[in-house]
Structure formats: structure tokens, C-alpha cells
Scaffold this motif. Structure first.
Motif, PDB file in Angstrom:
ATOM      1  N   GLU A  58       0.828  -1.199   0.000  1.00 38.06           N
ATOM      2  CA  GLU A  58       0.000   0.000   0.000  1.00 38.06           C
ATOM      3  C   GLU A  58       0.863   1.251   0.000  1.00 38.06           C
ATOM      4  OE1 GLU A  58      -3.410   0.368   2.445  1.00 38.06           O
ATOM      5  OE2 GLU A  58      -3.630  -1.785   2.729  1.00 38.06           O
ATOM      6  N   VAL A  59       0.306   2.321  -0.566  1.00 34.90           N
ATOM      7  CA  VAL A  59       0.999   3.605  -0.601  1.00 34.90           C
ATOM      8  C   VAL A  59       0.809   4.295   0.748  1.00 34.90           C
ATOM      9  CG1 VAL A  59       1.190   5.813  -1.796  1.00 34.90           C
ATOM     10  CG2 VAL A  59       0.539   3.746  -3.061  1.00 34.90           C
ATOM     11  N   PRO A  60       1.881   4.831   1.347  1.00 33.71           N
ATOM     12  CA  PRO A  60       1.743   5.496   2.652  1.00 33.71           C
ATOM     13  C   PRO A  60       0.711   6.621   2.599  1.00 33.71           C
ATOM     14  CG  PRO A  60       4.053   5.144   2.143  1.00 33.71           C
ATOM     15  CD  PRO A  60       3.288   4.791   0.903  1.00 33.71           C
ATOM     16  N   SER A  61      -0.062   6.738   3.665  1.00 30.20           N
ATOM     17  CA  SER A  61      -1.090   7.780   3.740  1.00 30.20           C
ATOM     18  C   SER A  61      -1.273   8.195   5.182  1.00 30.20           C
ATOM     19  CB  SER A  61      -2.412   7.275   3.165  1.00 30.20           C
ATOM     20  OG  SER A  61      -2.919   6.203   3.945  1.00 30.20           O
ATOM     21  N   HIS A  62      -1.968   9.307   5.350  1.00 28.03           N
ATOM     22  CA  HIS A  62      -2.288   9.779   6.692  1.00 28.03           C
ATOM     23  C   HIS A  62      -3.509   9.016   7.221  1.00 28.03           C
ATOM     24  CE1 HIS A  62       0.695  12.994   6.939  1.00 28.03           C
ATOM     25  NE2 HIS A  62       0.469  13.203   5.641  1.00 28.03           N
ATOM     26  N   ASP A  85      -4.579  -2.387  15.710  1.00 32.58           N
ATOM     27  CA  ASP A  85      -3.233  -2.761  16.135  1.00 32.58           C
ATOM     28  C   ASP A  85      -2.209  -1.865  15.438  1.00 32.58           C
ATOM     29  OD1 ASP A  85      -1.714  -5.186  17.552  1.00 32.58           O
ATOM     30  OD2 ASP A  85      -0.642  -4.664  15.703  1.00 32.58           O
ATOM     31  N   GLU A  86      -1.071  -1.686  16.074  1.00 31.30           N
ATOM     32  CA  GLU A  86      -0.008  -0.885  15.465  1.00 31.30           C
ATOM     33  C   GLU A  86       0.413  -1.456  14.115  1.00 31.30           C
ATOM     34  OE1 GLU A  86       3.311  -0.345  18.012  1.00 31.30           O
ATOM     35  OE2 GLU A  86       2.331   1.199  19.230  1.00 31.30           O
ATOM     36  N   GLY A  87       0.409  -2.773  14.007  1.00 27.36           N
ATOM     37  CA  GLY A  87       0.765  -3.387  12.725  1.00 27.36           C
ATOM     38  C   GLY A  87      -0.221  -3.004  11.627  1.00 27.36           C
ATOM     39  N   TRP A  88      -1.500  -2.972  11.956  1.00 30.08           N
ATOM     40  CA  TRP A  88      -2.519  -2.569  10.978  1.00 30.08           C
ATOM     41  C   TRP A  88      -2.317  -1.116  10.573  1.00 30.08           C
ATOM     42  CZ3 TRP A  88      -6.267   0.979  10.057  1.00 30.08           C
ATOM     43  CH2 TRP A  88      -7.284   0.648   9.150  1.00 30.08           C
ATOM     44  N   ALA A  89      -2.044  -0.250  11.555  1.00 31.21           N
ATOM     45  CA  ALA A  89      -1.839   1.166  11.257  1.00 31.21           C
ATOM     46  C   ALA A  89      -0.607   1.365  10.381  1.00 31.21           C
ATOM     47  CB  ALA A  89      -1.696   1.949  12.561  1.00 31.21           C
ATOM     48  N   ARG A  90       0.470   0.636  10.663  1.00 33.35           N
ATOM     49  CA  ARG A  90       1.688   0.772   9.864  1.00 33.35           C
ATOM     50  C   ARG A  90       1.463   0.293   8.430  1.00 33.35           C
ATOM     51  NH1 ARG A  90       4.651  -2.729  12.214  1.00 33.35           N
ATOM     52  NH2 ARG A  90       5.370  -1.395  13.915  1.00 33.35           N
ATOM     53  N   GLU A  91       0.678  -0.758   8.273  1.00 33.35           N
ATOM     54  CA  GLU A  91       0.456  -1.312   6.936  1.00 33.35           C
ATOM     55  C   GLU A  91      -0.450  -0.436   6.080  1.00 33.35           C
ATOM     56  OE1 GLU A  91      -1.295  -5.379   4.791  1.00 33.35           O
ATOM     57  OE2 GLU A  91      -1.339  -5.159   6.978  1.00 33.35           O
ATOM     58  N   HIS A  92      -1.521   0.067   6.654  1.00 32.96           N
ATOM     59  CA  HIS A  92      -2.538   0.758   5.854  1.00 32.96           C
ATOM     60  C   HIS A  92      -2.423   2.279   5.886  1.00 32.96           C
ATOM     61  CE1 HIS A  92      -4.582  -3.015   5.105  1.00 32.96           C
ATOM     62  NE2 HIS A  92      -4.619  -3.264   6.405  1.00 32.96           N
ATOM     63  N   GLU A  99       0.586   4.445   6.989  1.00 31.70           N
ATOM     64  CA  GLU A  99       1.932   4.552   7.552  1.00 31.70           C
ATOM     65  C   GLU A  99       2.253   5.966   8.023  1.00 31.70           C
ATOM     66  OE1 GLU A  99       6.564   3.482   6.321  1.00 31.70           O
ATOM     67  OE2 GLU A  99       4.902   3.022   4.956  1.00 31.70           O
ATOM     68  N   LEU A 100       1.847   6.979   7.270  1.00 30.20           N
ATOM     69  CA  LEU A 100       2.140   8.355   7.671  1.00 30.20           C
ATOM     70  C   LEU A 100       1.394   8.723   8.950  1.00 30.20           C
ATOM     71  CD1 LEU A 100       2.055  10.122   4.176  1.00 30.20           C
ATOM     72  CD2 LEU A 100       4.030   9.224   5.435  1.00 30.20           C
ATOM     73  N   TRP A 101       0.192   8.244   9.092  1.00 31.31           N
ATOM     74  CA  TRP A 101      -0.572   8.460  10.328  1.00 31.31           C
ATOM     75  C   TRP A 101       0.126   7.769  11.498  1.00 31.31           C
ATOM     76  CZ3 TRP A 101      -4.295   4.690  12.588  1.00 31.31           C
ATOM     77  CH2 TRP A 101      -5.015   5.226  13.672  1.00 31.31           C
ATOM     78  N   TYR A 102       0.584   6.566  11.268  1.00 31.41           N
ATOM     79  CA  TYR A 102       1.306   5.815  12.296  1.00 31.41           C
ATOM     80  C   TYR A 102       2.596   6.541  12.691  1.00 31.41           C
ATOM     81  CZ  TYR A 102       4.240   2.124  14.289  1.00 31.41           C
ATOM     82  OH  TYR A 102       5.084   1.392  15.098  1.00 31.41           O
ATOM     83  N   ASP A 103       3.311   7.085  11.688  1.00 31.13           N
ATOM     84  CA  ASP A 103       4.551   7.809  11.985  1.00 31.13           C
ATOM     85  C   ASP A 103       4.269   9.059  12.814  1.00 31.13           C
ATOM     86  OD1 ASP A 103       5.951   5.920  10.572  1.00 31.13           O
ATOM     87  OD2 ASP A 103       6.049   7.103   8.717  1.00 31.13           O
ATOM     88  N   ASP A 104       3.176   9.760  12.513  1.00 29.98           N
ATOM     89  CA  ASP A 104       2.830  10.954  13.293  1.00 29.98           C
ATOM     90  C   ASP A 104       2.511  10.590  14.739  1.00 29.98           C
ATOM     91  OD1 ASP A 104       3.200  12.639  11.163  1.00 29.98           O
ATOM     92  OD2 ASP A 104       1.082  12.696  10.578  1.00 29.98           O
ATOM     93  N   ILE A 105       1.868   9.449  14.942  1.00 26.68           N
ATOM     94  CA  ILE A 105       1.574   9.004  16.308  1.00 26.68           C
ATOM     95  C   ILE A 105       2.865   8.660  17.033  1.00 26.68           C
ATOM     96  CG2 ILE A 105       0.507   7.162  17.661  1.00 26.68           C
ATOM     97  CD1 ILE A 105      -1.743   7.097  15.621  1.00 26.68           C
ATOM     98  N   LYS A 106       3.773   7.983  16.352  1.00 25.71           N
ATOM     99  CA  LYS A 106       5.041   7.619  16.970  1.00 25.71           C
ATOM    100  C   LYS A 106       5.871   8.852  17.303  1.00 25.71           C
ATOM    101  CE  LYS A 106       4.078   3.901  17.514  1.00 25.71           C
ATOM    102  NZ  LYS A 106       4.150   3.191  18.791  1.00 25.71           N
ATOM    103  N   ALA A 107       5.725   9.898  16.454  1.00 26.76           N
ATOM    104  CA  ALA A 107       6.485  11.128  16.685  1.00 26.76           C
ATOM    105  C   ALA A 107       5.821  12.020  17.725  1.00 26.76           C
ATOM    106  CB  ALA A 107       6.647  11.888  15.377  1.00 26.76           C
TER     107      ALA A 107
END
Length: 379
Positions: free
Chosen positions: A248-252, A336-343, A345-353
């Protein structure tokens, strides 16, 4: 002798005069009738019904001419309200119809365009979704679960979604039965059951409409912030969201496809459906009193509703069996974090940051609740 001859001549003259007198007697009534006919009024094209009744008793042409032309010049009616004196509307040409009376033009648009092409669109979309699922199956599941959960939807967001979804399903099913039921349901259940069913569904449709309108407004206000287009969306669109690849293409939080669904599958057609539906329900002051307004509102309502159903079929598919974990996300609010990272990724990165909180609402303690969300990177 001369006296006898005179008597015979007088008798002969009397006999000869009798036929002439008898022939003259019928001439008098005929002359009187002719004189009366000459005195009677002559029928004219602009006669009123009363005038025509005197000229030609039994000829009701002026009455029916007034009925036909009541769209241009309304007849008299003691009933209050608009168009009470209009029995047949004036001629009009709606898109897809011939130039004819407005009621017939509306019927042509409905029966020759909206129903056949709208029904075909819904069938084609359903078939395409079935073929896609047959070829692709459920998407996702490539990232292993970490056991650490992120809140994707707050209780308010989920409540707004489910109320709006329930109202939409009620409206869609009742609308499909009322519009297309006579083609696929009536032959199966018969006129009695079908009539009772459509009567019930019509009332369901009328009462679910205002609920859909209110919940739609809440959905728009709640989700609009995260559905504004950004640069990542154009990248997502240029790669078709990775639909034809394995990644998948990274998205928010919402990708470009979901944002398009929000604007063109929910907001725009939803507002049109609600506005036209309120006119049909006579809930907009000053609108819906004229038949022409109801006809236009119905055509707009039907077209927008069919397009909305066609688009949301894809949304329903992706939110249930089309993507792993999507239904659970809207049901529980967490992924799950894995689901967020897969579908996303940019949203997951913002949460991690730390740019976006992992939990946006206060957790409710429950044995059935997911594990407390964590913000630390997965192992």
C-alpha cells in the motif's frame, strides 16, 4: 239544368282545393322550426360550457378544453391551496423526455432513464465488487499484530457513523423496494404482501430521512478535519493506492480513496439527497407545493440516491469483508499498530512522533476492551 251544372262545378272546385290546403298545413310548423333554428346561437370556438349547452346540448368540448388547458389558465376551484384549479399541467421537456405535459415528462424520465440505468448501475457495481473479492480476497494482514493498540475512532465518531449507517441502510433498502420491487419482488410475494410491505417501507423511509439528515451533519462535522486533501493524497492517487501492487501507498489517517468517498460518496450526494427529500416530505417552507417542484425534486433525489448507493457499496465492502481489521476498527475504535503501519503509515509515523495522540478519548475499563494503547515503537 243550369243550377245543377253550377252545383257540380262548385263541388269539383271544393274537392280540388282540399289537397292544396292539406299540403299547406305541414308547411307552417316547418317554417316555424326554420325560424327558431335561425334564432338559435351558433357554436363558437370560445364558447363557455353554458353557451355551448344552449347552442349544442350534450356537447362538452369547452369543459374538456378547459381541463386540458388548465396548466396555462387555471380553472375555478373553491378548495384552498396551490394548483387546485390545474388538472393537467402545461407542457415541458425534462432531460431525457419528449415535449409533453409535465406529468408525462416526469414519468418518461423515471421509467425510461432512472429505473433502467440506475438499476443496471447498482447491479454492475455489485458484480464488480464480487469479482474483485473473488480475485483478490480480503486485503491486508501482511503486518503481524503487535498487541499494542491505537485508537482510530473515538466513541463520538463511531456513534455518528453507526447511526448514519443504520439510517442509510433503512433508506436504501426501502428505496430499492419502492423503486425496483415491482420487478423482482412483486412476482414472488404477490400484490397483497407487496402492497403491505411497500406501505410499511414508505413510512420507514419517511421517518428514517430526518435521522439520516441529522446524523449526516454530525458525520461531516466530525470527520471533515481529517479529510482535507494534502500532498500525500496526490502521490497515493498517482499509484492508484497500490491496488495493482503488493504494497500500500503510505497515507495519513485517511487515504485519498477514503477522502474521495467522504466528499463524493457521502457529503455531496448526501446533502443533495437530504435537501430533495425534505422537499418531498413538505418540510421546506415554500417548496413542494407545486407538482413541478415535486417532480424535479423526485428526479434529483432518485439520481443522487442511486449514485450514493453505488459509491457506498464499495465503502461497505471495504469496511466489512474487503479489508482485514476494518470492521473491528469501527466496532471497537482501536486498531493494532501493525494494521496502522500497513494501511496508514504516515498516520502511524505521526503518532510515533507524538504529533497525534495514540488515544484521543478517555479509555473505558472493560474486560472486553482492547489492551491499552502504547506509543513506543513495536519490537
Amino acid at each position: 239544368m243550369s243550377r245543377l251544372i253550377s252545383s257540380l262545378l262548385l263541388a269539383a272546385a271544393a274537392l280540388l282545393a282540399q289537397p292544396a290546403a292539406l299540403a299547406a298545413e305541414p308547411a307552417a310548423p316547418a317554417a316555424a322550426a326554420s325560424a327558431a333554428a335561425d334564432a338559435a346561437p351558433v357554436p363558437r370556438p370560445d364558447d363557455t360550457q353554458a353557451e355551448r349547452a344552449r347552442a349544442q346540448p350534450g356537447n362538452n368540448a369547452p369543459f374538456w378544453r378547459g381541463v386540458r388547458d388548465s396548466g396555462q389558465q387555471a380553472g375555478y376551484s373553491s378548495l384552498p391551496g396551490a394548483e387546485k384549479g390545474v388538472l393537467i399541467q402545461s407542457q415541458v421537456q425534462y432531460p431525457g423526455s419528449r415535449l409533453t405535459t409535465a406529468g408525462e415528462a416526469w414519468r418518461q424520465v423515471r421509467n425510461q432513464w432512472i429505473l433502467p440505468y440506475g438499476g443496471s448501475l447498482l447491479l454492475i457495481v455489485s458484480l464488480a465488487i464480487g469479482l474483485f473479492y473473488w480475485r483478490k480476497g480480503a486485503l491486508g494482514g501482511h503486518q503481524p499484530d503487535t498487541g499494542r493498540m491505537i485508537e482510530r475512532f473515538t466513541p463520538l465518531e463511531r456513534a455518528a457513523h453507526w447511526v448514519n449507517a443504520a439510517a442509510f441502510v433503512a433508506l436504501a433498502l426501502s428505496g430499492i423496494v419502492m423503486a425496483f420491487g415491482k420487478f423482482f419482488l412483486l412476482p414472488l410475494v404477490g400484490h397483497t404482501v407487496f402492497g403491505a410491505l411497500t406501505f410499511v417501507l414508505k413510512n420507514v423511509h419517511n421517518f428514517a430521512g430526518p435521522l439520516f439528515a441529522v446524523s449526516l451533519l454530525v458525520v461531516i462535522l466530525v470527520f471533515v478535519r481529517d479529510n482535507i486533501a494534502n500532498r500525500a493524497d496526490f502521490v497515493w492517487l498517482s499509484k492508484a493506492g497500490g491496488m495493482f501492487g503488493d504494497q500500500e501507498v503510505p497515507s495519513h489517517r485517511f487515504n485519498a480513496g477514503e477522502k474521495g468517498m467522504f466528499w463524493w460518496g457521502v457529503t455531496v450526494p448526501g446533502v443533495v439527497v437530504v435537501a430533495s427529500g425534505l422537499v418531498l416530505d413538505h418540510l421546506v417552507p415554500g417548496w413542494g407545493e407545486l407538482r413541478s417542484e415535486m417532480q424535479v425534486a423526485h428526479m434529483v433525489h432518485a439520481v443522487a440516491a442511486i449514485l450514493m448507493m453505488a459509491v457506498l457499496l464499495g465503502h461497505i465492502y471495504m469496511g466489512t469483508i474487503g479489508m482485514k481489521g476494518a470492521y473491528a476498527a469501527m466496532k471497537t475504535g482501536y486498531v493494532d499498530e501493525g494494521w496502522a503501519r500497513e494501511h496508514h503509515e504516515l498516520w502511524y509515523d505521526d503518532i510515533k512522533a507524538g504529533k497525534i495522540p495514540a488515544v484521543r478519548s478517555k479509555p473505558v475499563a472493560s474486560s472486553a476492551a482492547p489492551r491499552s494503547p502504547q506509543t513506543s515503537p513495536s519490537a
